[in-house]
Design a protein around this motif. Structure first.
Motif, mmCIF file in Angstrom:
data_model
loop_
_atom_site.group_PDB
_atom_site.id
_atom_site.type_symbol
_atom_site.label_atom_id
_atom_site.label_comp_id
_atom_site.label_asym_id
_atom_site.label_seq_id
_atom_site.Cartn_x
_atom_site.Cartn_y
_atom_site.Cartn_z
ATOM 1 N N GLY A 86 0.821 -1.215 0.000
ATOM 2 C CA GLY A 86 0.000 0.000 0.000
ATOM 3 C C GLY A 86 0.847 1.253 0.000
ATOM 4 N N GLU A 87 1.910 1.258 0.763
ATOM 5 C CA GLU A 87 2.773 2.434 0.841
ATOM 6 C C GLU A 87 3.483 2.700 -0.483
ATOM 7 O OE1 GLU A 87 5.737 4.095 4.194
ATOM 8 O OE2 GLU A 87 6.350 2.220 3.261
ATOM 9 N N ARG A 88 4.018 1.636 -1.093
ATOM 10 C CA ARG A 88 4.720 1.827 -2.363
ATOM 11 C C ARG A 88 3.759 2.228 -3.477
ATOM 12 N NH1 ARG A 88 9.061 3.872 -1.892
ATOM 13 N NH2 ARG A 88 7.917 4.437 -0.030
ATOM 14 N N GLU A 89 2.552 1.659 -3.501
ATOM 15 C CA GLU A 89 1.574 2.059 -4.515
ATOM 16 C C GLU A 89 1.253 3.548 -4.389
ATOM 17 O OE1 GLU A 89 -0.940 -2.087 -5.258
ATOM 18 O OE2 GLU A 89 -1.583 -0.667 -3.697
ATOM 19 N N ALA A 90 1.047 3.997 -3.155
ATOM 20 C CA ALA A 90 0.745 5.419 -2.940
ATOM 21 C C ALA A 90 1.930 6.287 -3.365
ATOM 22 C CB ALA A 90 0.393 5.658 -1.479
ATOM 23 N N HIS A 91 3.138 5.873 -3.013
ATOM 24 C CA HIS A 91 4.331 6.644 -3.369
ATOM 25 C C HIS A 91 4.493 6.756 -4.879
ATOM 26 C CE1 HIS A 91 8.549 7.961 -3.375
ATOM 27 N NE2 HIS A 91 8.765 6.981 -4.254
ATOM 28 N N LEU A 92 4.262 5.657 -5.587
ATOM 29 C CA LEU A 92 4.508 5.641 -7.028
ATOM 30 C C LEU A 92 3.479 6.450 -7.814
ATOM 31 C CD1 LEU A 92 5.712 1.972 -7.332
ATOM 32 C CD2 LEU A 92 6.997 3.984 -8.079
ATOM 33 N N ARG A 93 2.323 6.683 -7.228
ATOM 34 C CA ARG A 93 1.362 7.546 -7.905
ATOM 35 C C ARG A 93 1.923 8.963 -8.065
ATOM 36 N NH1 ARG A 93 -2.540 4.116 -5.385
ATOM 37 N NH2 ARG A 93 -2.547 5.313 -3.429
ATOM 38 N N GLY A 94 2.750 9.376 -7.151
ATOM 39 C CA GLY A 94 3.365 10.697 -7.245
ATOM 40 C C GLY A 94 4.779 10.681 -7.787
ATOM 41 N N HIS A 95 5.402 9.482 -7.884
ATOM 42 C CA HIS A 95 6.791 9.374 -8.342
ATOM 43 C C HIS A 95 6.893 8.196 -9.323
ATOM 44 C CE1 HIS A 95 6.807 11.258 -4.345
ATOM 45 N NE2 HIS A 95 7.826 11.981 -4.786
ATOM 46 N N PRO A 96 6.286 8.329 -10.476
ATOM 47 C CA PRO A 96 6.186 7.178 -11.382
ATOM 48 C C PRO A 96 7.500 6.749 -12.025
ATOM 49 C CG PRO A 96 5.319 9.149 -12.433
ATOM 50 C CD PRO A 96 5.581 9.510 -11.006
ATOM 51 N N ARG A 97 8.573 7.505 -11.846
ATOM 52 C CA ARG A 97 9.864 7.119 -12.431
ATOM 53 C C ARG A 97 10.858 6.638 -11.370
ATOM 54 N NH1 ARG A 97 10.141 7.869 -17.577
ATOM 55 N NH2 ARG A 97 12.398 7.569 -17.575
ATOM 56 N N ASP A 98 10.346 6.251 -10.224
ATOM 57 C CA ASP A 98 11.191 5.744 -9.140
ATOM 58 C C ASP A 98 11.441 4.247 -9.357
ATOM 59 O OD1 ASP A 98 12.363 4.873 -6.809
ATOM 60 O OD2 ASP A 98 10.977 5.916 -5.474
ATOM 61 N N ALA A 99 12.525 3.945 -10.063
ATOM 62 C CA ALA A 99 12.801 2.552 -10.443
ATOM 63 C C ALA A 99 12.964 1.627 -9.239
ATOM 64 C CB ALA A 99 14.039 2.494 -11.336
ATOM 65 N N PRO A 100 13.716 2.008 -8.180
ATOM 66 C CA PRO A 100 13.826 1.101 -7.034
ATOM 67 C C PRO A 100 12.479 0.779 -6.390
ATOM 68 C CG PRO A 100 15.548 2.757 -6.947
ATOM 69 C CD PRO A 100 14.616 3.172 -8.036
ATOM 70 N N SER A 101 11.576 1.774 -6.338
ATOM 71 C CA SER A 101 10.266 1.502 -5.747
ATOM 72 C C SER A 101 9.438 0.568 -6.612
ATOM 73 C CB SER A 101 9.502 2.809 -5.510
ATOM 74 O OG SER A 101 10.006 3.475 -4.371
#
Length: 481
Positions: A86-101
């Protein structure tokens, strides 16, 4: 293969210092699925630049405590895994180019799919991991390794080998890559490659609980029961988080059951469930052990609990055979139909369940269908378990001569079949009996019951009846290979 696995015990102070060096989710350097469990990796000094000193952090809140077991490099409990996703999904909605995530999220999906036997997570995992490759730098080892782990979960060991070797080339000292490669090579029946990968793993992380558990699995496959038991015992003793300890206790329980040690298996499975009530493999193991103890009502309850949280085809097969041994035909048929449905769902997620389906068809369905499936599986990935299943399917289809060829591969260390399995010995004994090799059949069936008199509620009585009908051979004959 001879490997020195000895190492001085790590002091509590050093162990605490090592744990403090683990990265937090917000700055994850990488992730992996090691032996079917999600781990995060410490930064490798040889492969990543030193990070600038971090600013002071506020005291961890409840969410950080939930993440603790996930970020410590140990098996992840399902609630922590759900929180991480849940945390990573929420983070990636705002940072879609974060490859490690993306790589971390993909590996978390793999592990959630594995723990819950929900293959619907595997396409999501593949999409996340490929996104990580797309937006990340060349040689994205976490994503490559995550794809290898996904292939292992799907039982596509050739793909696991390709992805794993690419990850190893990108980051040779990334220790979890070598662990995933152990799984890949095992699934392909490549003993020499398994040995090399384990040796490298032991060089990179000697004496750590996760590596001890991996070594125990390899030693078990080689037939080194005492070495396997010693390694997993040390892993249990050195484990930290409850989910980590539960995972190793479950493995210890399986090893004990294979030795016919019902009391030891019962203790291990119960302790695993006390440490982590969501350990579904331990619940299935508890069902297996309670059935061996004759406590069949409790065994049924344990299997049902395992299936409720992780509806794996192999659990449905075991419960169906338990029902069949109790002359509960309707209940057995219901489990076999559930198995077919579970296989269909797994295949929809890209998983290969041909081995368990072939085993089921050989004993409870169409043996020739089992032969066709297992021949194709053998061509793709010729592991010992596939050789045993194909040999048994051929026997059930009446092709006893060819069946013996595969049974020999599964049980003769010369061909790679070093594992000391009561089921494999039983299969070979029954095939030899069908060929009229009564002396060899008697010795092989005796071996099966000596290895584990309780190996199957359905088949162990068949072994005993066959021995009684054969009678003791008049001559000892040549030793078994």
């Amino acid at each position: 293969m001879e490997t020195d696995t000895s190492s001085a015990p790590e002091s509590p102070r050093k162990r605490r210092a090592r744990r403090r060096r683990r990265v937090l989710i917000a700055s994850a350097a990488g992730c992996a699925v090691l032996g079917g469990v999600l781990v995060l990796l410490p930064r490798e000094r040889a492969e990543a630049p030193a990070a600038a000193p971090a600013p002071p952090r506020p005291a961890p809140g409840p969410k950080a405590h939930k993440r603790g077991p996930v970020t410590a490099g140990v098996p992840a409990a399902l609630p922590d895994l759900v929180a991480l996703i849940g945390e990573r999904e929420a983070h990636l909605r705002g940072h879609p180019r974060d490859a490690p995530s993306w790589a971390l999220l993909g590996s978390a999906y793999v592990e959630r799919g594995r723990q819950t036997a929900d293959a619907a997570y595997y396409p999501k995992a593949e999409k996340a991991l490929r996104t990580s490759l797309k937006v990340g730098s060349p040689g994205n080892a976490p994503a490559l390794e995550g794809l290898a782990a996904l292939a292992v979960a799907r039982r596509d060991f050739a793909a696991a080998k390709r992805w794993g070797e690419s990850a190893r080339e990108a980051a040779p000292k990334r220790w979890t890559t070598h662990a995933v490669l152990v799984d890949a090579y095992t699934g392909l029946g490549d003993r020499e490659a398994v040995g090399r990968a384990l040796d490298r793993l032991l060089e990179l992380r000697p004496g750590t609980p996760a590596v001890r558990a991996r070594a125990a699995a390899v030693y078990r496959d080689l037939g080194w029961r005492e070495d396997a038991a010693a390694q997993i015992s040390d892993a249990v003793a050195e484990a930290g988080a409850p989910a980590e300890r539960a995972a190793y206790l479950e493995q210890a329980g399986r090893l004990a059951f294979e030795r016919g040690d019902r009391d030891g298996a019962l203790r291990s499975f119960r302790e695993a469930l006390l440490a982590d009530p969501g350990q579904r493999a331990a619940q299935a193991g508890l069902g297996r052990t309670l059935a061996a103890l004759g406590r069949t009502d409790e065994a049924v309850d344990a299997y049902r609990a395992a299936l409720a949280g992780s509806p794996r085809p192999e659990y449905a097969l075991e419960l169906g055979e338990l029902y069949e041994s109790l002359d509960l035909g309707r209940e057995a048929r219901a489990q076999y139909e559930l198995l077919r449905e579970q296989v269909r769902r797994a295949e929809a997620g890209g998983a290969d369940e041909e081995l368990v389906l072939g085993r089921f068809e050989a004993d409870h369905g169409d043996p020739w269908s089992a032969v066709r499936r297992l021949r194709a599986e053998w061509e793709r990935q010729p592991a010992t378990a596939v050789a045993d299943a194909l040999g048994w399917a051929l026997h059930r289809a009446g092709e006893h001569g060819e069946a013996l060829e595969y049974a020999e591969i599964a049980t003769d260390a010369t061909y790679g079949g070093g594992v000391r399995s009561a089921l494999y010995a039983f299969h070979r004994g029954m095939i030899e009996r069908a060929l009229g090799h009564d002396g060899r059949a008697w010795r092989r069936l005796t071996e099966a019951l000596q290895l584990n008199p309780y190996f199957s509620p359905l088949l162990a009585p068949v072994a005993r009846r066959a021995l009684a009908e054969l009678g003791e051979p008049s001559e000892q004959g040549p030793p078994l290979p």
